[in-house]
Design a protein around this motif. Structure first.
Motif, mmCIF file in Angstrom:
data_model
loop_
_atom_site.group_PDB
_atom_site.id
_atom_site.type_symbol
_atom_site.label_atom_id
_atom_site.label_comp_id
_atom_site.label_asym_id
_atom_site.label_seq_id
_atom_site.Cartn_x
_atom_site.Cartn_y
_atom_site.Cartn_z
ATOM 1 N N THR A 74 0.744 -1.199 -0.062
ATOM 2 C CA THR A 74 0.046 -0.060 -0.117
ATOM 3 C C THR A 74 0.855 1.201 -0.014
ATOM 4 O O THR A 74 0.703 2.220 -0.576
ATOM 5 N N VAL A 75 1.673 1.123 0.802
ATOM 6 C CA VAL A 75 2.812 2.689 0.869
ATOM 7 C C VAL A 75 3.561 2.644 -0.331
ATOM 8 O O VAL A 75 3.676 3.632 -1.090
ATOM 9 N N LYS A 76 3.802 1.502 -0.975
ATOM 10 C CA LYS A 76 4.652 1.573 -2.264
ATOM 11 C C LYS A 76 3.819 2.063 -3.420
ATOM 12 O O LYS A 76 4.313 2.753 -4.243
ATOM 13 N N LEU A 77 2.442 1.628 -3.440
ATOM 14 C CA LEU A 77 1.766 2.133 -4.547
ATOM 15 C C LEU A 77 1.058 3.383 -4.233
ATOM 16 O O LEU A 77 0.738 4.108 -5.199
ATOM 17 N N GLU A 78 0.727 3.634 -3.056
ATOM 18 C CA GLU A 78 -0.059 5.075 -2.570
ATOM 19 C C GLU A 78 0.713 6.069 -2.223
ATOM 20 O O GLU A 78 0.250 7.237 -2.179
ATOM 21 N N CYS A 79 1.965 5.825 -1.956
ATOM 22 C CA CYS A 79 2.769 6.830 -1.175
ATOM 23 C C CYS A 79 4.027 6.691 -1.849
ATOM 24 O O CYS A 79 4.986 6.351 -1.288
#
Length: 170
Positions: A74-79
């Motif tokens: 999630t962090v890799k894709l969204e942030c």
């Protein structure tokens, strides 16, 4: 408010597995409601925190690894701006499917059946779409419809044409 809650989780039991598990559960809950507390992700991906999780009991269970992986993806894709520590590959899982437990939001059965009926009417048969598909990015799609390079719908089990279409897009 959310920052205060996360700080409390981090400081209330700093050396206990229970405190670590609470923090991980909180961070995982935040990403499920599309909130991304990147200030605290670096603390969870820190090698010391991960080693503390691993040293407790018999190591890290599959649910904890799945939560860590979903947080990482999630962090890799969204942030994309996040530049802190990354989750080491040894702490990642390739699949979130765990017997008797799901990490994702449950699908509303009535709504799903309504959509499924509409897709069968639109596409002509159930064979043209697949449900609950796990992607290579560790997300589950509610419905997947495969298209060829010209945009025509393919049968859900048609794999050869997908490679041709994918090659054409690269």
């Amino acid at each position: 408010m959310e920052r205060h809650v996360l700080k409390m989780a981090f400081t209330s039991h700093p050396d206990s597995y229970q405190g670590d598990a609470v923090l991980l559960n909180l961070l995982h809950s935040y990403i499920l409601v599309e909130r991304f507390p990147v200030n605290f992700v670096s603390k969870v991906f820190n090698l010391y925190f991960l080693q503390k999780l691993q040293e407790q009991g018999m190591g890290v269970d599959r649910i904890v690894l799945a939560q860590l992986t979903q947080l990482y993806m999630t962090v890799k894709l969204e942030c994309p701006f996040y530049e802190g520590p990354r989750l080491l590959p040894m702490y990642r899982v390739k699949c979130f499917l765990t017997p008797g437990r799901s990490l994702e939001m449950p699908v509303d059965g009535h709504l799903y059946n309504y959509v499924k009926t509409g897709l069968v009417d639109l596409l002509g048969a159930r064979a043209y779409f697949t449900s609950r598909v796990l992607t290579p990015y560790c997300y589950t799609l509610d419905v997947e419809i495969k298209l060829d390079e010209d945009g025509y719908v393919l049968p859900a089990n048609d794999i050869d044409d997908i490679r041709i279409a994918t090659r054409g897009l690269l």
